[in-house]
Design a protein around this motif. Structure first.
Motif, PDB file in Angstrom:
ATOM      1  N   ASP A 209      66.295   5.534-118.386  1.00  0.00           N
ATOM      2  CA  ASP A 209      66.032   4.581-119.458  1.00  0.00           C
ATOM      3  C   ASP A 209      65.442   3.304-118.858  1.00  0.00           C
ATOM      4  O   ASP A 209      65.168   3.236-117.649  1.00  0.00           O
ATOM      5  N   GLN A 215      69.161   9.867-117.516  1.00  0.00           N
ATOM      6  CA  GLN A 215      69.310  10.326-118.897  1.00  0.00           C
ATOM      7  C   GLN A 215      69.419  11.843-119.027  1.00  0.00           C
ATOM      8  O   GLN A 215      69.141  12.412-120.077  1.00  0.00           O
ATOM      9  N   SER A 218      71.188  13.677-121.973  1.00  0.00           N
ATOM     10  CA  SER A 218      70.741  13.362-123.335  1.00  0.00           C
ATOM     11  C   SER A 218      70.510  14.645-124.138  1.00  0.00           C
ATOM     12  O   SER A 218      70.308  15.728-123.573  1.00  0.00           O
TER      13      SER A 218
END
Length: 438
Positions: A209, A215, A218
């Protein structure tokens, strides 16, 4: 008074009589990767040695992952083991910034402005060129048109991943030795992690990010990697977790892959009647997408660079500019035909009518290269540049660890969820260690 030629001849004769060398020979040690175009360069480099009898070439040819490890260790420790290194767009700007590479020196005949803008920019730092592209590539769909037509299907440019899955299912025929789709499964930041990153990009994922936090857990990563694993488990060949470029190339050329999404450079091999049993049955399309086309196809160049630690910089520069010149491309065309020249580097290659006629893949390849944008490769904003990698020194370790987890998930050793958790944890550890955040 003796002419210059007669004087040199007399000197060489005198040296021979005294058992002395007529001139000193510089030996260049070149580290390169074991793929088709590089192997051909080794064969044709006899021409360079004829033109430069004071230079002898010593080749160290390695599998992709081993090459990366060897050259990274050597250049970071200033070992001086290699005079020329085969590296890519990931290493070049990072190593150029660190002062580990010699700036490339070119003359007017080299025509640096003929290099494709994407390649020149990706191999530069602060406006200076630190490596020259031997061949460049993006990624695209390569498929058996005969099988797709027989199934009543099509493969359009920028097809959805759902459509690709449906085509793979329709042409999957393992009883007759044909698998719906072949994709990289071998671990490595430039191997399975590179391919999976482009897929994940199209699902809306990103490596970090805006605060450099990994991430990988995610929903976008979860969706992409689950899709990848299911696709290969259902429609891929056995042993996919061990397959890299060369393994899949062999499978495709034997007629065992219905579709393959990989480096555009493969197109020249699979459409070559001397290499491929299905050369007249292949077609090409732009890479698939899910929720975005950003970062759906990678950008890469295998390039030649001169490490700062070499004692033979002048001779090394002479070699890398020869091997990436228009003259070298013409030499390959003369020996092997225009369909087999290294591509993805020079506009003049794509403008050449002989190449356009011989290379059925030319238009699709150039379109893929021109569409890749390392500065805008994800749906959500990121602090990094790069399509299939993040251009930071830490990414090599992060990508290797993630690639190992992806392979474990594909092989059924861990769940996709656990693989991504493990990869994210490893990435977080590297980023904290390097001081990106506490």
């Amino acid at each position: 008074m003796l002419s210059k030629r007669k004087t040199l001849t007399a000197f060489a004769t005198w040296c021979a009589a005294l058992s002395l060398p007529a001139f000193a020979v510089t030996e260049l040690t070149i580290a390169t990767v074991n793929n088709g175009h590089m192997i051909e360069m080794q064969k044709l480099s006899e021409e360079f040695e004829k033109q430069n009898p004071d230079i002898k070439l010593n080749w160290v040819t390695l599998e992709e992952g081993v090459l990366r490890q060897r050259v990274t260790t050597d250049i970071a420790t200033k070992g001086g083991q290699f005079d020329v290194m085969t590296i890519g767009m990931y290493e070049t700007p990072i190593w150029g910034e660190k002062g580990w590479l010699k700036e490339v020196e070119t003359d007017e005949a080299y025509d640096v402005d003929d290099l494709l803008p994407a390649m020149r920019a990706g191999l530069s730092y602060d406006g200076k060129l630190y490596a020259v592209p031997f061949y460049g590539e993006s990624s695209m769909v390569m498929y058996r048109k005969d099988l797709v037509d027989k199934a009543g299907m099509t493969v359009p440019d920028r097809a959805t991943w759902g459509h690709i899955r449906d085509v793979a299912a329709a042409i999957h025929d393992p009883d007759n030795g044909v698998y719906g789709i072949c994709l990289r499964g071998k671990p490595g930041w430039g191997d399975n992690a590179a391919y999976i990153t482009t897929m994940a990009n199209s699902f809306g994922a990103r490596w970090f990010d805006e605060d450099w936090k990994p991430q990988l857990t995610s929903p976008e990563w979860q969706h992409a990697v689950n899709f990848y694993v299911d696709l290969l488990k259902n429609y891929g060949p056995p042993g996919s977790s061990s397959n890299s470029f060369n393994e899949i190339l062999a499978l495709f050329n034997e007629g065992k892959c219905g579709m393959w999404i990989d480096a555009t450079i493969a197109a020249s091999f699979i459409s070559d009647p001397n290499q491929s049993k299905v050369h007249d049955k292949v077609a090409f399309a732009q890479a698939p997408v899910a929720v975005t086309d950003r970062g759906a196809n990678w950008l890469w160049a295998w390039a030649l660079a001169v490490p700062a630690a070499t004692q033979n910089a002048e001779e090394a520069q002479k070699f890398i500019t020869w091997a990436t010149s228009k003259d070298y491309i013409n030499l390959v065309a003369k020996e092997n035909g225009w369909a087999n020249v290294p591509t993805g580097t020079r506009q003049s290659t794509y403008d050449n009518p002989n190449f356009q006629e011989a290379a059925v893949f030319a238009e699709a390849e150039l379109a893929a290269i021109n569409s890749a944008d390392p500065s805008n490769s994800t749906l959500k904003p990121t602090p990094y540049v790069g399509v299939q990698f993040a251009a930071i020194p830490e990414f090599q370790a992060i990508g290797i660890a993630a690639g190992q987890q992806f392979t474990s998930a594909l092989a059924g050793k861990v769940s996709v969820e656990d693989a991504l958790k493990n990869a994210n944890k490893s990435a977080d550890r590297e980023m904290r260690k390097s001081g990106y955040y506490k």
